[in-house]
Enzyme design. Structure first.
Site, PDB file in Angstrom:
ATOM      1  N   ALA A  49       5.377   3.854   9.870  1.00  0.00           N
ATOM      2  CA  ALA A  49       5.353   5.139  10.589  1.00  0.00           C
ATOM      3  C   ALA A  49       6.050   5.072  11.946  1.00  0.00           C
ATOM      4  CB  ALA A  49       3.907   5.612  10.771  1.00  0.00           C
ATOM      5  N   SER A  94       1.009   1.341  14.599  1.00  0.00           N
ATOM      6  CA  SER A  94       1.617   2.359  13.726  1.00  0.00           C
ATOM      7  C   SER A  94       1.054   2.218  12.326  1.00  0.00           C
ATOM      8  CB  SER A  94       3.129   2.169  13.661  1.00  0.00           C
ATOM      9  OG  SER A  94       3.444   0.984  12.957  1.00  0.00           O
ATOM     10  N   ASP A  95       0.931   3.334  11.610  1.00  0.00           N
ATOM     11  CA  ASP A  95       0.703   3.216  10.169  1.00  0.00           C
ATOM     12  C   ASP A  95       1.917   2.475   9.597  1.00  0.00           C
ATOM     13  OD1 ASP A  95      -0.158   3.345   7.573  1.00  0.00           O
ATOM     14  OD2 ASP A  95      -0.590   5.491   7.582  1.00  0.00           O
ATOM     15  N   TRP A  96       1.751   1.954   8.408  1.00  0.00           N
ATOM     16  CA  TRP A  96       2.758   1.059   7.822  1.00  0.00           C
ATOM     17  C   TRP A  96       4.062   1.820   7.557  1.00  0.00           C
ATOM     18  CZ3 TRP A  96      -1.238  -0.875   9.549  1.00  0.00           C
ATOM     19  CH2 TRP A  96      -1.600  -2.221   9.397  1.00  0.00           C
TER      20      TRP A  96
END
Ligand code: BGC
Length: 711
Positions: free
Chosen positions: A286, A282-284
């Site tokens: 997200a 995941s993006d940070w």
């Protein structure tokens, strides 16, 4: 939101991972030659370390020895760190099973996150402007080498999201508006990073094109399947299939009502259409759910730990596995994908030994940065041959603008921003290159001092910039008003005025007709001044091409309504469909300020002899001028009107360097895929007459051929 459990990852996931890691087992590990003490000491308990068994077998062995807690620790980060305090993402080591920890670090422009001792390369947009995948590989090799030296295993890059709008705050860290250019640049970059034994994490999957409202339900992109498959996904496909990126980062976007990291629609494309064996992170921050994310295919939550939003993996994932909402085979698949890549990269045998405090920048790395910037700098205007400068014709040079001095803008901001070890300012670079005593400098404050300097010099070079950073979009594409005023005032004082732009994307140029020269130098990195001096004085013949259209004003852009950008009432309508970037301008017959693919040279080129033979399209390029120079031959395909496709789409490009009078044949492979469009859930080739055009910008395609495509 109810989780979509229609995709049972366990059904095919493990089998896919197994087959693919087998296929990749020929990967050559580059890095430390010997087992580290830590790994070697433990090998007797861990037969998979140093084993030559197929990767799938080794993965099964490790997995078979893991407790539920061991597995949960593999899929959840331990928290966020910054600078030399720690990596921006980290997965804990498992010493009992000899599984090394995993360190993740930004970014697409080199080692970022406030870490010193690294090379500040030119912005990725400058790399895209080279239209040269081999330079992208060299750039990626520097990034991978420095990440390795810093002890990172995973480089968080490249950024391959499309520049849908020049106001996007992250346009500088992407590869522009075309999926083919973006994909091929990414493939080069990833090959370079991964040649250093460092995994590349391509980001941000997918349809992440603005900062406004990011990571909230209000950034709900309403996009057609057709636009998604034709514009927003192909560069990811190239990155994972051709580039074999180890990892993919899912984005902050909400896509058609579902957060990207739990969006089984787009996750299924990765697995089912592209047979992707790697892992998704995941993006940070997200991650927005536990069960839906795990079932959709989110293999690793980042950054995890406390202090960065809710931790959806860890304890909540444990509970979901224990009560059967996330079946154990799904968790096994998540862990297997990560382990599979760790084996592919030889991390069990060669855990990273570098450190965040090491100095990893080298003169050779800086030289690669200079080569990229010199090839990616775009000459936009050169009236009357004002450039290159010559000491005979230009005995005195006024260098103007804060951006030429101590305020030189060499990098964008956010997670892609890199700390430079030094900066060569334009003033320093030009002064070093020019005849002694010929350079004067005025910052432009007050404007009168710049006007005076311009008046008394034979040529004036004005530097202007606009800063982009992750986290916010630009509100306009105009330069700051004070900079436009400065340029106009200088141009009125000296007709031989050249403007150098340091921007991350397109800007307007209200003074264009009043200046003789314009150069787009992007964010050039630490060697800014030496690079721009080389171009200004003609030591380097400019050859960069625009990877984004420069509109005449914001009213021209394809997403000019508020509903399209930045969205209203909780949705962002991608109603322009596939007409993004030059596809919009050429289909709608709108003349921008400068078109996609455009860039001048100090020499000139001619195109001739277009030949279509089987699946090959070839043409001749001739240097018709008096200097050695490079041009980028570009092939565009136009589909039959009945398909509703854009008027032209880039399907091939080739950079050639030619001596005066020299001719070279360029050749492009054209396959069925180049004629296909996304039609109701599948790629379709409509029989009919297709147009092939070759030239050196989307608006200069002098050669045309028609081919009949049968079913
Ligand atoms: C950015 C990513 C970056 C991550 C870690 C996020 O805010 O969107 O591109 O890799 O932070 O720094």
């Amino acid at each position: 939101m109810t989780p979509d459990t229609s995709r049972n990852r366990a059904r095919h996931g493990l089998a896919v991972a197994t087959a693919a890691v087998l296929a990749c087992s020929a990967f050559a590990v580059i890095g430390t030659a010997n087992l580290s003490g830590r790994a070697a000491a433990a090998t007797s308990n861990c037969p998979w370390v140093g084993s030559h068994a197929p990767i799938a077998t080794r993965v099964r062995e490790v997995l078979g020895n893991m407790t539920l807690d061991d597995k949960l620790a593999m899929v959840d980060g331990t928290g966020f760190s910054y600078g030399t305090a720690g990596y921006v993402g980290h997965i804990a080591a498992n010493s009992r099973l000899c599984v090394p920890g995993l360190n993740l670090e930004d970014g697409p422009q080199g080692v970022a996150d406030g870490v010193p001792g690294v090379t500040q390369l030119p912005a990725p947009v400058a790399l895209a402007a080279t239209f040269d995948p081999s330079l992208a590989r060299a750039y990626g090799t520097v990034v991978g080498g420095e990440e390795h030296g810093k002890g990172a295993d995973v480089n968080l890059g490249p950024t391959v999201n499309i520049v849908r709008d020049p106001r996007w705050g992250r346009a500088f860290e992407s590869y522009g508006e075309d999926p083919y250019l973006s994909g091929q640049t990414a493939v080069g970059y990833i090959g370079g990073v991964q040649s250093q034994g460092v995994m590349s994490q391509v980001k941000h999957y997918a349809v992440y094109n603005q900062e406004t409202n990011r990571n909230t339900p209000a950034d709900d992109v309403i996009v057609s399947q057709r636009a998604m498959h034709e514009i927003y996904l192909p560069q990811f496909q190239a990155a994972v299939t051709q580039g074999k990126a180890a990892s993919v980062m899912c984005s902050y976007s909400t896509i058609n009502g579902q957060y990207a990291c739990q969006n089984s629609g787009i996750m299924n494309v990765l697995d089912q259409q592209w047979k992707y064996p790697g892992f998704v992170t995941s993006d940070w921050g997200a991650t927005h759910s536990t069960v839906a994310s795990a079932l959709a295919g989110l293999d690793m939550q980042m950054p995890g730990g406390s202090g960065f939003g809710t931790d959806y993996y860890g304890a909540p994932l444990k509970a979901a596995v224990q009560d059967g909402q996330v079946p154990v085979p799904v968790l096994n698949d998540m862990v297997s994908r990560i382990l599979g890549e760790m084996f592919r990269f030889g991390l069990f045998e060669h855990p990273p030994t570098g450190s965040l405090t090491a100095t990893v920048t080298t003169p050779a790395h800086a030289a690669t940065g200079r080569a990229v910037e010199e090839a990616g700098t775009v000459l936009l205007k050169n009236a009357g041959g004002v450039l290159p400068l010559s000491s005979r014709r230009d005995p005195s040079i006024a260098v103007i603008g804060a951006d030429a001095g101590s305020a030189a803008l060499t990098s964008g901001g956010g997670s892609a921003g890199v700390v430079p070890p030094y900066v060569v300012t334009p003033l320093a670079g030009i002064t070093a290159r020019a005849a002694s005593g010929s350079v004067t400098y005025a910052s432009g404050d007050p404007v009168a001092s710049a006007v005076a300097a311009a008046k008394s010099a034979s040529v004036a070079v004005v530097f202007a910039s606009s800063y982009e950073t992750e986290g916010s979009d630009l509100t306009s594409i105009d330069l700051p008003a004070s900079e436009n005023q400065l340029i106009s005032a200088v141009a009125a004082a000296n007709p031989d005025t050249v403007v150098v732009l340091n921007t991350g994307s397109a800007v307007t140029m209200p003074w264009l007709s009043r200046v003789r020269g314009v150069i787009e130098a992007w964010y050039p990195g630490q060697d800014d001044g030496d690079e721009i001096a080389a171009v200004l004085f003609g030591d380097v013949n400019p050859s960069g091409k625009l990877p984004v259209t420069f509109p005449a004003s914001l009213s021209q852009v394809p997403d000019s309504t508020a509903a399209q950008w930045p969205g209203t009432g909780g949705t962002v309508q991608y109603s322009e469909g596939v007409l993004v970037g030059y596809r919009w301008y050429s289909t709608k017959h709108i003349t921008p300020l400068f078109p996609f693919g455009y860039g001048l040279s100090y020499t000139s080129f001619a195109f001739s002899h277009l030949v279509v033979s089987g699946d090959r399209v070839s043409a001749w390029v001739t240097n018709t001028g008096r200097r050695t120079g490079s041009d980028v031959a570009q092939l565009y395909v136009g589909d039959p009107a009945s398909t509703g496709e854009p008027a032209e789409q880039l399907k091939g490009f080739q950079r050639v360097t030619l001596r005066p009078g020299q001719t070279r044949r360029v050749s492009f492979l054209v396959t069925r895929d180049d004629f296909a469009w996304w039609n109701n859930g599948q790629w379709t080739v409509t029989p009919g007459s297709y147009t092939l055009r070759v030239g050196d910008s989307s608006a200069n395609l002098p050669l045309t051929a028609h081919v009949e495509v049968r079913r």
